[in-house]
Design a protein around this motif. Structure first.
Motif, short mmCIF file in Angstrom:
data_model
loop_
_atom_site.label_atom_id
_atom_site.label_comp_id
_atom_site.label_asym_id
_atom_site.label_seq_id
_atom_site.Cartn_x
_atom_site.Cartn_y
_atom_site.Cartn_z
N LYS A 4 -7.32 -6.59 16.15
CA LYS A 4 -6.70 -5.66 15.22
C LYS A 4 -7.67 -5.32 14.09
CE LYS A 4 -2.68 -4.96 12.23
NZ LYS A 4 -2.51 -3.56 12.70
N ASP A 5 -7.87 -4.04 13.89
CA ASP A 5 -8.75 -3.51 12.84
C ASP A 5 -10.23 -3.80 13.06
OD1 ASP A 5 -6.54 -2.45 11.44
OD2 ASP A 5 -6.21 -4.36 10.42
N LYS A 6 -10.59 -4.36 14.22
CA LYS A 6 -12.02 -4.52 14.53
C LYS A 6 -12.62 -3.15 14.84
CE LYS A 6 -12.50 -9.01 14.27
NZ LYS A 6 -13.40 -9.63 13.27
N THR A 7 -13.85 -2.98 14.46
CA THR A 7 -14.57 -1.73 14.73
C THR A 7 -15.35 -1.90 16.02
OG1 THR A 7 -14.77 -1.28 12.36
CG2 THR A 7 -16.26 -0.08 13.82
N GLY A 31 -10.13 -0.27 15.91
CA GLY A 31 -10.67 1.04 15.55
C GLY A 31 -11.80 1.36 16.51
#
Length: 252
Positions: A4-7, A31
């Motif tokens: 979650k929310d890792k690029t 992301g």
């Protein structure tokens, strides 16, 4: 690792196995930035999944450097590659034989170099797409097996450099252990081998057991990224009926 929310950057993520992975990553709240050549396919993926897209050729060295510098991803998945030109060793031209070296290996070199020389942040992971052909060979696809083995070997080389320079970046090879229908590479390979064996494509694919469609492939890669026991290995085999197998290195 929670995604979650890792690029995350995925090359070749607009179709086939790459798209299946992008779908799985988006479902986890990551992301995602998709890199591919086909602007129409990229636009469709952006509209449907809400991902960022960058049109680029993976063999463009400057593009690899620019994209990693701008996006600064936590995870990079090098999935893009050429569909091998099918034919027996006594039938293929040099251009046919080296097509995957010119695309897959060349692109892999540039992106691995960019990750090491930028460098990416400590703790970053780079997944390099290989193939079961790297283990078992592929006599109907020219230099494809060697190219995929080289990518696996390059991931090992990159780990050595990361260790020497104390970068804290980990490189891993992802090795599908079956031909996967519904993808450019998979359909080309399955059709060629089925013809050579005198059977229908569906019959040939059934030899591998349970299928591994692109979305299921994506789910297995996500599991590999999320489960800490796979954080330290070097190469992992993926198969529909056996799941994830450590091919090199050790699971925690």
């Amino acid at each position: 690792m929670s995604l979650k929310d890792k690029t995350i950057v995925v090359t070749g993520g607009s179709r086939g196995l790459g798209l299946g992975l992008v779908e799985a990553l988006v479902d986890r709240g990551a992301g995602v930035t998709v890199v591919a050549r086909d602007k129409t396919a990229l636009a469709a993926v952006k509209q449907r999944l809400g991902v960022n897209v960058i049109p680029a050729d993976v063999t463009d060295k400057e593009a690899a450097q620019r994209i990693l510098a701008e996006v600064r991803p936590d995870i990079v998945v090098l999935n893009a590659g050429a569909t091998p030109r099918m034919g027996r060793l006594d039938q293929v031209s040099w251009a046919d034989f080296t097509a995957t070296w010119d695309t897959d290996v060349r692109g892999g070199l540039y992106w691995l170099q960019a990750a090491l020389n930028l460098p990416l942040n400590p703790g970053s992971r780079v997944l390099v797409g290989s193939s079961g052909a790297a283990v078992n060979g592929s006599p109907m696809s020219g230099g494809y097996a060697g190219a995929k083995r080289m990518l696996w070997t390059m991931a090992k080389y990159a780990n050595g450099i990361s260790g020497e320079k104390r970068l804290g970046i980990h490189f891993q090879a992802i090795v599908p252990l079956q031909i996967i229908g519904g993808t450019g590479v998979g359909d080309a390979g399955a059709s060629a081998y089925a013809r050579a064996s005198g059977m229908k494509t569906e019959q040939f694919l059934a030899r591998f057991g349970a299928p591994l469609p692109p979305r299921e492939f994506g789910e297995k890669v996500v599991s590999l990224l999320e489960d800490p026991k796979y954080a330290a290995g070097v190469a992992f085999g993926l198969k529909g009926d056996t799941g994830i197998t450590v091919l090199e290195g050790e699971a925690a």
